[in-house]
Design a protein around this motif. Structure first.
Motif, PDB file in Angstrom:
ATOM      1  N   GLU A   1       0.827  -1.207   0.000  1.00 29.26           N
ATOM      2  CA  GLU A   1       0.000   0.000   0.000  1.00 29.26           C
ATOM      3  C   GLU A   1       0.857   1.252   0.000  1.00 29.26           C
ATOM      4  OE1 GLU A   1      -2.452  -0.460   3.414  1.00 29.26           O
ATOM      5  OE2 GLU A   1      -3.742  -2.004   2.521  1.00 29.26           O
ATOM      6  N   LEU A   2       1.956   1.208   0.771  1.00 26.81           N
ATOM      7  CA  LEU A   2       2.861   2.360   0.798  1.00 26.81           C
ATOM      8  C   LEU A   2       3.516   2.573  -0.566  1.00 26.81           C
ATOM      9  CD1 LEU A   2       4.642   1.968   4.266  1.00 26.81           C
ATOM     10  CD2 LEU A   2       3.018   3.751   3.581  1.00 26.81           C
ATOM     11  N   ALA A   3       3.854   1.463  -1.238  1.00 26.24           N
ATOM     12  CA  ALA A   3       4.455   1.584  -2.565  1.00 26.24           C
ATOM     13  C   ALA A   3       3.478   2.214  -3.553  1.00 26.24           C
ATOM     14  CB  ALA A   3       4.898   0.200  -3.062  1.00 26.24           C
ATOM     15  N   VAL A   4       2.212   1.784  -3.468  1.00 22.75           N
ATOM     16  CA  VAL A   4       1.187   2.368  -4.341  1.00 22.75           C
ATOM     17  C   VAL A   4       0.993   3.842  -4.026  1.00 22.75           C
ATOM     18  CG1 VAL A   4      -1.270   2.326  -4.943  1.00 22.75           C
ATOM     19  CG2 VAL A   4      -0.007   0.176  -4.696  1.00 22.75           C
ATOM     20  N   ARG A   5       0.925   4.156  -2.714  1.00 20.30           N
ATOM     21  CA  ARG A   5       0.744   5.553  -2.319  1.00 20.30           C
ATOM     22  C   ARG A   5       1.937   6.411  -2.722  1.00 20.30           C
ATOM     23  NH1 ARG A   5      -2.102   9.675  -2.633  1.00 20.30           N
ATOM     24  NH2 ARG A   5      -1.872  11.205  -0.960  1.00 20.30           N
ATOM     25  N   ASN A   6       3.140   5.824  -2.594  1.00 23.62           N
ATOM     26  CA  ASN A   6       4.340   6.548  -2.997  1.00 23.62           C
ATOM     27  C   ASN A   6       4.321   6.845  -4.484  1.00 23.62           C
ATOM     28  OD1 ASN A   6       7.147   7.538  -2.408  1.00 23.62           O
ATOM     29  ND2 ASN A   6       7.655   5.905  -3.843  1.00 23.62           N
ATOM     30  N   GLN A   7       3.857   5.869  -5.266  1.00 22.17           N
ATOM     31  CA  GLN A   7       3.739   6.079  -6.702  1.00 22.17           C
ATOM     32  C   GLN A   7       2.712   7.176  -7.005  1.00 22.17           C
ATOM     33  OE1 GLN A   7       2.651   2.557  -8.857  1.00 22.17           O
ATOM     34  NE2 GLN A   7       2.994   3.455 -10.847  1.00 22.17           N
ATOM     35  N   GLN A   8       1.601   7.158  -6.262  1.00 19.02           N
ATOM     36  CA  GLN A   8       0.587   8.194  -6.447  1.00 19.02           C
ATOM     37  C   GLN A   8       1.130   9.571  -6.089  1.00 19.02           C
ATOM     38  OE1 GLN A   8      -2.533   6.700  -3.914  1.00 19.02           O
ATOM     39  NE2 GLN A   8      -3.467   5.449  -5.529  1.00 19.02           N
ATOM     40  N   LEU A   9       1.873   9.631  -4.970  1.00 16.91           N
ATOM     41  CA  LEU A   9       2.449  10.908  -4.548  1.00 16.91           C
ATOM     42  C   LEU A   9       3.458  11.412  -5.572  1.00 16.91           C
ATOM     43  CD1 LEU A   9       2.979  10.355  -0.711  1.00 16.91           C
ATOM     44  CD2 LEU A   9       1.348  11.906  -1.797  1.00 16.91           C
ATOM     45  N   THR A  10       4.265  10.500  -6.108  1.00 14.62           N
ATOM     46  CA  THR A  10       5.238  10.894  -7.129  1.00 14.62           C
ATOM     47  C   THR A  10       4.534  11.465  -8.348  1.00 14.62           C
ATOM     48  OG1 THR A  10       6.774   9.167  -6.385  1.00 14.62           O
ATOM     49  CG2 THR A  10       7.108  10.056  -8.595  1.00 14.62           C
ATOM     50  N   GLN A  11       3.430  10.820  -8.744  1.00 16.40           N
ATOM     51  CA  GLN A  11       2.663  11.316  -9.883  1.00 16.40           C
ATOM     52  C   GLN A  11       2.016  12.655  -9.568  1.00 16.40           C
ATOM     53  OE1 GLN A  11      -0.159   8.498 -11.393  1.00 16.40           O
ATOM     54  NE2 GLN A  11      -1.019   9.890 -12.901  1.00 16.40           N
ATOM     55  N   GLU A  12       1.472  12.778  -8.333  1.00 13.28           N
ATOM     56  CA  GLU A  12       0.844  14.031  -7.943  1.00 13.28           C
ATOM     57  C   GLU A  12       1.855  15.170  -7.903  1.00 13.28           C
ATOM     58  OE1 GLU A  12      -1.061  13.339  -4.226  1.00 13.28           O
ATOM     59  OE2 GLU A  12      -2.512  11.899  -5.028  1.00 13.28           O
ATOM     60  N   ILE A  13       3.062  14.884  -7.399  1.00 13.09           N
ATOM     61  CA  ILE A  13       4.104  15.908  -7.353  1.00 13.09           C
ATOM     62  C   ILE A  13       4.503  16.332  -8.761  1.00 13.09           C
ATOM     63  CG2 ILE A  13       6.525  16.309  -6.735  1.00 13.09           C
ATOM     64  CD1 ILE A  13       6.042  14.564  -4.269  1.00 13.09           C
ATOM     65  N   ALA A  14       4.646  15.341  -9.652  1.00 12.24           N
ATOM     66  CA  ALA A  14       5.002  15.651 -11.040  1.00 12.24           C
ATOM     67  C   ALA A  14       3.925  16.505 -11.702  1.00 12.24           C
ATOM     68  CB  ALA A  14       5.233  14.368 -11.832  1.00 12.24           C
ATOM     69  N   GLU A  15       2.652  16.142 -11.462  1.00 11.26           N
ATOM     70  CA  GLU A  15       1.555  16.923 -12.038  1.00 11.26           C
ATOM     71  C   GLU A  15       1.519  18.327 -11.452  1.00 11.26           C
ATOM     72  OE1 GLU A  15      -1.863  14.576 -11.217  1.00 11.26           O
ATOM     73  OE2 GLU A  15      -1.486  13.124 -12.833  1.00 11.26           O
ATOM     74  N   ARG A  16       1.764  18.423 -10.116  1.00 13.99           N
ATOM     75  CA  ARG A  16       1.755  19.736  -9.474  1.00 13.99           C
ATOM     76  C   ARG A  16       2.896  20.604 -10.004  1.00 13.99           C
ATOM     77  NH1 ARG A  16       1.507  19.328  -3.195  1.00 13.99           N
ATOM     78  NH2 ARG A  16      -0.375  18.206  -3.875  1.00 13.99           N
ATOM     79  N   GLU A  17       4.076  19.997 -10.181  1.00 14.52           N
ATOM     80  CA  GLU A  17       5.211  20.752 -10.713  1.00 14.52           C
ATOM     81  C   GLU A  17       4.927  21.212 -12.134  1.00 14.52           C
ATOM     82  OE1 GLU A  17       8.444  18.061 -10.278  1.00 14.52           O
ATOM     83  OE2 GLU A  17       8.884  18.664  -8.208  1.00 14.52           O
ATOM     84  N   LEU A  18       4.257  20.361 -12.912  1.00 15.66           N
ATOM     85  CA  LEU A  18       3.908  20.743 -14.279  1.00 15.66           C
ATOM     86  C   LEU A  18       2.925  21.909 -14.276  1.00 15.66           C
ATOM     87  CD1 LEU A  18       4.008  20.238 -17.323  1.00 15.66           C
ATOM     88  CD2 LEU A  18       2.199  18.541 -17.044  1.00 15.66           C
ATOM     89  N   ILE A  19       1.920  21.834 -13.390  1.00 21.12           N
ATOM     90  CA  ILE A  19       0.940  22.917 -13.301  1.00 21.12           C
ATOM     91  C   ILE A  19       1.605  24.211 -12.845  1.00 21.12           C
ATOM     92  CG2 ILE A  19      -1.103  23.725 -12.056  1.00 21.12           C
ATOM     93  CD1 ILE A  19      -2.067  20.818 -11.985  1.00 21.12           C
ATOM     94  N   GLU A  20       2.493  24.102 -11.846  1.00 28.21           N
ATOM     95  CA  GLU A  20       3.195  25.290 -11.367  1.00 28.21           C
ATOM     96  C   GLU A  20       4.065  25.894 -12.460  1.00 28.21           C
ATOM     97  OE1 GLU A  20       5.321  24.007  -7.941  1.00 28.21           O
ATOM     98  OE2 GLU A  20       3.550  24.013  -6.619  1.00 28.21           O
ATOM     99  N   ALA A  21       4.731  25.034 -13.235  1.00 27.09           N
ATOM    100  CA  ALA A  21       5.550  25.530 -14.346  1.00 27.09           C
ATOM    101  C   ALA A  21       4.682  26.231 -15.384  1.00 27.09           C
ATOM    102  CB  ALA A  21       6.325  24.375 -14.985  1.00 27.09           C
ATOM    103  N   MET A  22       3.491  25.660 -15.660  1.00 27.68           N
ATOM    104  CA  MET A  22       2.570  26.291 -16.613  1.00 27.68           C
ATOM    105  C   MET A  22       2.088  27.637 -16.096  1.00 27.68           C
ATOM    106  SD  MET A  22       0.327  22.948 -17.784  1.00 27.68           S
ATOM    107  CE  MET A  22      -0.855  23.990 -18.642  1.00 27.68           C
ATOM    108  N   VAL A  23       1.777  27.687 -14.784  1.00 30.09           N
ATOM    109  CA  VAL A  23       1.309  28.943 -14.199  1.00 30.09           C
ATOM    110  C   VAL A  23       2.408  29.997 -14.255  1.00 30.09           C
ATOM    111  CG1 VAL A  23       0.580  30.055 -12.054  1.00 30.09           C
ATOM    112  CG2 VAL A  23      -0.411  27.853 -12.722  1.00 30.09           C
TER     113      VAL A  23
END
Length: 289
Positions: A139-161
């Motif tokens: 479960e932690l591995a899945v959550r870590n993968q989700q967090l990594t994806q969320e961070i990447a998406e957030r960084e992409l959104i911040e870069a776009m902004v």
């Protein structure tokens, strides 16, 4: 049997011993599987995951030591705990041989039901704890993968902004805010290193007639094409229309100054030179004096 229950494998070549073991383990809360030989035990271990193996030492063809040694050679099976069950006197030499073969404990025959049930309960609890830990880790591995994806998406959104805040939405070129920042940096660098640079102010001659004749969509497309040329890239998705435009350019060299508004003064000088170029007939370049 419930497939979610932990499984115990009982290996003994004597039917009566299997029956007795089945009775002793009836209240263990585990699913009991039985094997009459070492080969049968090895086959079952390939198809099932066992929380514990109760292995008779003295069996024909393949004894318990050989079975344990073979199980230890398989990576997916070597972590399965094995308790040797033996009627022979378990001297130190035999115990050492058993531990080298992969056993974790011994139970002597005739079997004491209290000792057996106590040992089995400990290993089932260990199995449950390990299974829970593995589930948590998964479960932690899945959550870590989700967090990594969320961070990447957030960084992409911040870069776009950040890009949208500093660039023109239509052309993608730097806007006035970024221009002021780059101009300020250029002035500081020039003063620090005693360098030189000049500011060019460009106005598109005839742009209003493009909007009036062909519409604002054509004007926007023209601005995008101009921006593409300025950025030294090619672009082929604009509608082709024939227009005639030019550019009036005013250039103002930067002169070292201690004034706090040196950047604004430079912009005004380039702007005046540009308007002088327009007044002089357009489609030309004027250097500010």
């Amino acid at each position: 049997m419930n497939a979610t229950l932990p499984k115990i494998l009982v290996v003994d070549d004597t039917h009566a011993n299997l029956v007795a073991m089945r009775r002793l383990l009836a209240q263990s809360g585990a699913q009991i599987l039985e094997a009459r030989s070492g080969n049968e035990a090895l086959a079952l271990c390939l198809d099932h995951q066992f929380a514990l193996i109760l292995l008779d030492v003295n069996m024909p063809d393949m004894d318990g030591f050989e079975v344990a040694a073979l199980l230890g050679e398989a990576e997916q099976l070597r972590e399965t705990p094995i308790i040797f069950v033996t009627a022979a006197y378990a001297d130190d030499l035999n115990r050492l041989k058993g531990y080298h073969s992969g056993a974790v404990d011994y139970i002597a025959k005739p079997i004491n039901d209290v000792i057996l049930q106590s040992k089995v309960r400990v290993f089932l609890e260990l199995y449950a704890a390990r299974a829970e830990l593995q589930q948590t880790m998964a479960e932690l591995a899945v959550r870590n993968q989700q967090l990594t994806q969320e961070i990447a998406e957030r960084e992409l959104i911040e870069a776009m902004v950040r890009h949208q805040a500093s660039h023109d939405m239509l052309t993608g070129l730097p806007n006035r805010m970024l221009f002021q920042d780059r101009l300020h940096v250029a002035i500081q660098r020039t003063q620090r290193h005693h360098g030189h640079f000049a500011l060019a102010c460009i106005d598109i001659d005839g742009f209003k007639s493009v909007n009036d004749t062909h519409g604002h969509a054509a004007g926007d497309s023209l601005l995008q094409d101009i921006a593409t040329r300025l950025s030294m890239h090619l672009r082929g998705n604009s509608c082709s229309i024939e227009v005639h435009i030019g550019a009036s350019i005013g250039i103002a060299p930067y002169l070292p100054s201690d004034r706090h508004d040196a950047d604004e003064q430079l912009v005004q000088a380039a702007d005046r030179a540009m308007y002088e170029a327009k007044r002089g007939g357009k489609n030309r370049c004027v250097l500010a004096s």
